[in-house]
Design a protein around this motif. Sequence first.
Motif, mmCIF file in Angstrom:
data_model
loop_
_atom_site.group_PDB
_atom_site.id
_atom_site.type_symbol
_atom_site.label_atom_id
_atom_site.label_comp_id
_atom_site.label_asym_id
_atom_site.label_seq_id
_atom_site.Cartn_x
_atom_site.Cartn_y
_atom_site.Cartn_z
ATOM 1 N N LYS A 1 0.833 -1.209 0.000
ATOM 2 C CA LYS A 1 0.000 0.000 0.000
ATOM 3 C C LYS A 1 0.867 1.259 0.000
ATOM 4 C CE LYS A 1 -3.977 1.965 2.458
ATOM 5 N NZ LYS A 1 -4.882 1.787 3.631
ATOM 6 N N ASN A 2 1.902 1.278 0.833
ATOM 7 C CA ASN A 2 2.795 2.438 0.906
ATOM 8 C C ASN A 2 3.573 2.632 -0.398
ATOM 9 O OD1 ASN A 2 2.018 3.041 3.523
ATOM 10 N ND2 ASN A 2 3.663 1.842 4.461
ATOM 11 N N GLN B 1 2.548 10.992 -11.222
ATOM 12 C CA GLN B 1 1.220 11.573 -11.403
ATOM 13 C C GLN B 1 1.018 12.269 -12.749
ATOM 14 O OE1 GLN B 1 0.449 14.757 -8.514
ATOM 15 N NE2 GLN B 1 2.631 14.807 -8.032
ATOM 16 N N SER C 1 -5.138 -2.209 -7.176
ATOM 17 C CA SER C 1 -5.447 -2.025 -5.759
ATOM 18 C C SER C 1 -4.686 -3.036 -4.892
ATOM 19 C CB SER C 1 -6.953 -2.201 -5.542
ATOM 20 O OG SER C 1 -7.241 -2.561 -4.207
ATOM 21 N N CYS D 1 -2.354 1.660 -11.436
ATOM 22 C CA CYS D 1 -1.856 0.761 -10.397
ATOM 23 C C CYS D 1 -2.996 -0.079 -9.837
ATOM 24 C CB CYS D 1 -1.212 1.553 -9.260
ATOM 25 S SG CYS D 1 0.271 2.470 -9.734
ATOM 26 N N THR E 1 2.674 1.625 -3.429
ATOM 27 C CA THR E 1 1.745 2.056 -4.474
ATOM 28 C C THR E 1 1.482 3.554 -4.374
ATOM 29 O OG1 THR E 1 0.666 -0.116 -4.474
ATOM 30 C CG2 THR E 1 -0.560 1.708 -5.446
ATOM 31 N N ARG E 2 1.280 4.033 -3.154
ATOM 32 C CA ARG E 2 1.026 5.458 -2.936
ATOM 33 C C ARG E 2 2.231 6.287 -3.385
ATOM 34 N NH1 ARG E 2 0.163 5.333 2.345
ATOM 35 N NH2 ARG E 2 -2.068 4.914 2.130
ATOM 36 N N LYS F 1 2.536 6.301 -7.312
ATOM 37 C CA LYS F 1 1.512 7.168 -7.919
ATOM 38 C C LYS F 1 1.896 8.642 -7.783
ATOM 39 C CE LYS F 1 -2.756 4.452 -7.511
ATOM 40 N NZ LYS F 1 -4.071 4.384 -6.827
ATOM 41 N N LYS F 2 2.437 8.978 -6.634
ATOM 42 C CA LYS F 2 2.854 10.360 -6.407
ATOM 43 C C LYS F 2 3.981 10.755 -7.354
ATOM 44 C CE LYS F 2 4.729 13.403 -2.796
ATOM 45 N NZ LYS F 2 5.227 13.466 -1.389
#
Length: 517
Positions: free
Chosen positions: A408-409, A419, A427, A425, A411-412, A415-416
């Motif tokens: 989760k971290n 952007q 889930s 990506c 992926t975040r 994406k950042k």
Amino acid sequence: MIYEKNAFQKKYEKIDIHFALTYPNVYNTAMSSLGYNILYNHINEREDTWCERIIYPDTNSIESNTPIKHFDIISFTLQFEEDYFNVLEMLKKAEIPLKRKDRGENDPLIIAGGPCATANPLPLSDYIDIFIIGEGEGIINAFLDKYLENPDRNLKKFLDIQGIYISEFDNKTKIALVNDMDNAYHITEPVISKSDDENYQSIFNNTIMLNVSRGCARGCRFCMASYLYRPVRETDYKKLVDIAIKNRQNTGLNKVTLIGAAVSDYSNLDKLTESLEKEGFQISTPSLRIESISRKTLETLKKSGLKTITLAPESIERLRRVINKDISDEKIFSVIKDAVDLDFKIKLYFLIGIPGETKEDIKDLAEYMKKIAGMHKSIRNVKFSVNPIIPKPHTPLQWEGYDFKDIKNKTRLLKKEMQKYNIKCESPKKSMIQYILSCGNRQVGEIIEKSLTKQPTLKEWRELLPDYDISDELPWSNIDVGVNERFLKIENKRLKNLKQTPWCETSPCYNCGACEK
């Protein structure tokens, strides 16, 4: 509104077996599955059997609108783990008892096949009577002949067929594979569908699917297909051209899609594409293996009308060594440059969560992807698809876990960093559920069944996360796919040391077990 050509119609009074070939996913996905189409045509060549298609969310057949509960045999094709939910939903909707122990003599026999059934039948083992392990076309006739001998619910009679796993007996079985692709079943009169509704247009709509090869021995350590269907088996390129011509004569179609686990490894790829192009065919392929692509292949594909190529670099160079995908950056950028020169649009697949991956690796991956996008005249012509790596049964990663919080971290963060780019990506939660469905045991069936009436919480899913040690007996240990556990354990150790296992087509035999007679 949908119109189909080449669907089979038979008279009830002339058949002995009414067979429901059921796909627990939508029409365009079902009809894009070559295996599903092969079984439909192959079974219907039997005069004693009428094979009709039932495709989610419907529970009535396409051919005669017969409700699924009135069939003798219901066969589910399990291509994706997420479809398990739809299997139970379809049974419930049809008022067929969900659990096999609750069914009686008047209920249909429920069977299942496909890669997910082959790899690990345990999550659905309380709901399916019989699993077909391997390539169904090789044993389906033996199975149906045995059924006709005594069509009751005494399943012991099927145990002497290789490739049959029966949940009730938890028997040991060995995968059934088609050994000779030249004598395998190749479709020459495929079902052709026409519709204004995109939901009824397959991924390979209006194309001829050519079964170039099966199996892959590259040994990418995350890839189930690379271990389930060894050894590699190829169809002769001249035979493929003949099959394409027969298809065109029967359908009027002029575009072919090359289907195989590793199409670009096909030994006569250039001869095949050149021969098809000379016959006037347009050629496409779902994906190409970077290390096997030549400029000549790209030029032929471009000339035939292909507009987008799909590549899978997977990660940065160091992490590619972990998953045994030893492709140099130099080769990757060379192929991409050729693709850009030929004005292809490019789609690329990447993985996150590879064992040993760090936060810095994710930042390096973002820079790597930006460099690739910058090679094209427009960054919008380069699409990135990023998926968490999911350990699969019968692979060297089967003992590795899934760290939901870490994925989760990462992926975040990715994406950042990306952007401004064309990136999608998957889930982390959806991927975690897929991992549980893929590597779980019988207990997983309970949460699948519960989901029919109530959405399970994230906490409930996380409680089911497998945690296997390399010395553990795994839920799928009774399923012999040919590749032995000794080899997989060696590969698991090598991935931790960043050691490569070269492609066995160009190296001495590793005695993985798949080629042993």
